[in-house]
Scaffold this active site. Structure first.
Site, PDB file in Angstrom:
ATOM      1  N   GLU A 118      -7.892   8.518   5.939  1.00 14.38           N
ATOM      2  CA  GLU A 118      -8.258   9.125   7.214  1.00 14.38           C
ATOM      3  C   GLU A 118      -8.835  10.544   7.108  1.00 14.38           C
ATOM      4  O   GLU A 118      -8.199  11.516   7.552  1.00 14.38           O
ATOM      5  CB  GLU A 118      -7.054   9.130   8.161  1.00 14.38           C
ATOM      6  N   TYR A 123      -4.846   1.659  15.725  1.00 19.43           N
ATOM      7  CA  TYR A 123      -3.648   1.613  16.552  1.00 19.43           C
ATOM      8  C   TYR A 123      -3.939   1.374  18.019  1.00 19.43           C
ATOM      9  O   TYR A 123      -3.115   0.864  18.753  1.00 19.43           O
ATOM     10  CB  TYR A 123      -2.868   2.927  16.408  1.00 19.43           C
ATOM     11  N   ARG A 183       0.851  -1.187   0.000  1.00 24.16           N
ATOM     12  CA  ARG A 183       0.000   0.000   0.000  1.00 24.16           C
ATOM     13  C   ARG A 183       0.891   1.242   0.000  1.00 24.16           C
ATOM     14  O   ARG A 183       1.651   1.459   0.946  1.00 24.16           O
ATOM     15  CB  ARG A 183      -0.908  -0.006   1.240  1.00 24.16           C
ATOM     16  N   ASN A 192      -7.626   1.904   9.556  1.00 23.22           N
ATOM     17  CA  ASN A 192      -6.350   2.060  10.248  1.00 23.22           C
ATOM     18  C   ASN A 192      -6.647   2.051  11.733  1.00 23.22           C
ATOM     19  O   ASN A 192      -7.480   2.823  12.216  1.00 23.22           O
ATOM     20  CB  ASN A 192      -5.691   3.387   9.881  1.00 23.22           C
ATOM     21  N   HIS A 228      -3.065  10.847   0.620  1.00 23.87           N
ATOM     22  CA  HIS A 228      -2.577  10.625   1.989  1.00 23.87           C
ATOM     23  C   HIS A 228      -2.012  11.971   2.470  1.00 23.87           C
ATOM     24  O   HIS A 228      -0.840  12.092   2.802  1.00 23.87           O
ATOM     25  CB  HIS A 228      -1.534   9.503   2.012  1.00 23.87           C
ATOM     26  N   GLU A 264      -3.709  -0.195   8.091  1.00 25.79           N
ATOM     27  CA  GLU A 264      -2.553   0.224   8.896  1.00 25.79           C
ATOM     28  C   GLU A 264      -2.726  -0.320  10.298  1.00 25.79           C
ATOM     29  O   GLU A 264      -3.815  -0.212  10.879  1.00 25.79           O
ATOM     30  CB  GLU A 264      -2.460   1.760   9.036  1.00 25.79           C
TER      31      GLU A 264
HETATM   32  C1  FCB Z   1      -1.848   7.230  10.660  1.00 24.72           C
HETATM   33  C2  FCB Z   1      -1.345   7.730   9.324  1.00 24.72           C
HETATM   34  C3  FCB Z   1      -0.001   7.202   8.924  1.00 24.72           C
HETATM   35  C4  FCB Z   1       0.943   7.093  10.096  1.00 24.72           C
HETATM   36  C5  FCB Z   1       0.282   6.416  11.280  1.00 24.72           C
HETATM   37  C6  FCB Z   1       1.172   6.251  12.472  1.00 24.72           C
HETATM   38  O1  FCB Z   1      -2.773   8.127  11.172  1.00 24.72           O
HETATM   39  O2  FCB Z   1      -2.259   7.385   8.299  1.00 24.72           O
HETATM   40  O3  FCB Z   1       0.491   8.015   7.900  1.00 24.72           O
HETATM   41  O4  FCB Z   1       1.472   8.319  10.413  1.00 24.72           O
HETATM   42  O5  FCB Z   1      -0.881   7.111  11.647  1.00 24.72           O
END
Ligand code: FCB
Length: 452
Positions: free
Chosen positions: A177, A305, A88, A303, A132, A357
């Site tokens: 995002e 985290y 990607r 995405n 992006h 992500e």
């Molecule tokens: C996301 C972004 C990516 C990267 C990660 C840690 O929000 O899409 O570019 O910075 O966080």
């Protein structure tokens, strides 16, 4: 360093994924490419933003980054060595169309030509993100995403990239995002273009979603065969305590972070409670916009985290939550990913869904030329297991991609936060795969062996 991982534990995880599951690794243009003023590239809003004093923690910028433009072949070999089936990447809009409308830049287009062909030659599916975050500054000078004209420029850009790369890319993502672009860029002002107005942010959201839907329609009308979708940053929201105040806050936060984006895309309307909450800051919506936004998706990218904790009096403190944190100060909570996916599957009709992500920033230390990033390796393995849990409960999960291939320019945090499974020494640009990269390769080779 010995790279021997327990085969049985790799196999136990690998067995939980079907043969057509897509495994990948992700990057974005501004964070790795460098070559910021070369070969006719135009200025982006991130080039401009980095020059604002205090905007970037370490005062750095993307001028060189990972120098990926000049190290393309080496980086393609690194991707291939992992054994992933997809990569990607994003296109820098000002590299291919310097002013965001009008003339195209042949040298910029030639770079993505080499990138896509290089992936295909190595048996890797190119998956391309159009936006992006690095909007051409020339469009920002005319109001950027707050100006409805940018919608039409984006559709032209999407069509131009499709004509150029034809059907060589497997998937096209319109935006990465929208929440981050709108809220961090236009309401909080901590990301480019650095504006501080909630009303502007909400109009930006609407134009991003609208341009996404119209681009999908235009691409399909041109006979585009790539899968088409969008990528959202989503987290599962939990009330910090069981009080009615925190529970109400959780509904509100979830509405602003998740439903404000997922509802229009998958249901064709903005959530009523959030519309009311925004008061005078609601976006201007024209007839036909909502139907365009809800154009069917071939896929949804997520995405993820961490989790999100909702606290009415803002007293929740990650440092006291007892969970381990990454270097970004984000809580590590893999269960949050399965909770998120199960909830989306319960409340919406999901198209095939990808984790586009997932990964972590950790304080990696080079010891005798090697990086033993067990924290990152464990983070990735546990989140892959969380995806498996969702799959087993019927969520239509289609793929998983690690963020990121390389340590890179982490936006307002600069170069200090490292997310790569491959280490980058910024003084020499030397790449060194970390333990997490060796683990991912070993895992993928076990998974592939199961398919034969
Ligand atoms: C996301 C972004 C990516 C990267 C990660 C840690 O929000 O899409 O570019 O910075 O966080």
């Amino acid at each position: 360093m010995s790279h021997e991982f327990s085969t049985s534990s790799l196999l136990d995880l690998a067995r939980r994924f079907p043969p057509d599951f897509v495994w990948g690794v992700a990057t974005s243009a501004f964070q790795i490419e460098g070559a910021a003023q070369e070969d006719g590239k135009g200025e982006s809003i991130w080039d401009r933003f980095c020059r604002q004093p205090g905007a970037i923690a370490d005062g750095s910028n993307g001028d060189v980054a990972c120098d990926h433009v000049h190290r393309l072949e080496e980086d393609l070999d690194l991707i291939a060595a992992l054994g992933v089936s997809a990569y990607r990447f994003s296109v820098s809009w000002p590299r291919v169309q310097p002013l965001g409308s009008g003339a195209w830049n042949p040298k910029g287009l030639a770079f993505y030509d080499r990138l896509v062909d290089g992936l295909i030659q190595r048996g890797i599916k190119p998956t391309m993100t159009l936006n992006h975050w690095d909007l051409p500054q020339a469009l920002q000078d005319q109001g950027g995403w707050a100006n409805r004209d940018t919608v039409a420029h984006f559709v032209e850009y999407a069509l131009g990239m499709h004509r150029w790369l034809g059907n060589r890319v497997a998937a096209i993502t319109t935006h990465n995002e929208p929440w981050v672009i709108a809220v961090l860029g236009h309401e909080q002002g901590i990301f480019a273009p650095g504006l501080k107005s909630r009303a502007t942010a909400m109009q930006v959201t609407h134009h991003l979603l609208l341009s996404h839907g119209l681009a999908l329609q235009a691409l399909r009308a041109e006979g585009c065969r790539a899968d088409l979708g969008i990528v959202l940053n989503l987290s599962h929201t939990y009330p910090a305590t069981d009080t009615p105040e925190d529970r109400a806050q959780a509904v509100l936060d979830d509405g602003c972070l998740l439903r404000w984006y997922v509802d229009p895309l998958l249901r064709g309307s903005y959530p009523e409670d959030i519309w009311a909450h925004l008061g005078a800051d609601v976006p201007q919506v024209q007839a036909g916009d909502m139907a365009a936004i809800a154009t069917p998706l071939d896929f949804l990218g997520i995405n993820n985290y961490s989790r999100h904790m909702a606290s009415a009096d803002k007293s929740f403190d990650v440092k006291k939550s007892g969970l381990p944190l990454t270097e970004m100060g984000w809580e590590i909570y893999p269960q949050g990913l399965s909770d998120l996916l199960l909830r989306l599957h319960k409340d919406y009709v999901l198209p095939p869904t990808f984790i586009t992500e997932n990964g972590g920033a950790f304080a990696d230390e080079m010891r005798q030329g090697e990086i033993h990033d067990v924290d990152r390796q464990r983070y990735i393995a546990e989140h892959i297991a969380a995806v498996a849990a969702a799959l087993q409960q019927g969520v239509p999960m289609a793929g998983y991609m690690v963020w990121s291939l390389l340590d890179n320019f982490e936006w307002a945090s600069g170069y200090a936060k490292r997310f790569g499974i491959v280490h980058v020494d910024y003084s020499s640009q030397k790449r060194t795969p970390k333990l997490s990269a060796h683990w991912y390769r070993a895992f993928l080779s076990q998974w592939r062996a199961l398919q034969t």
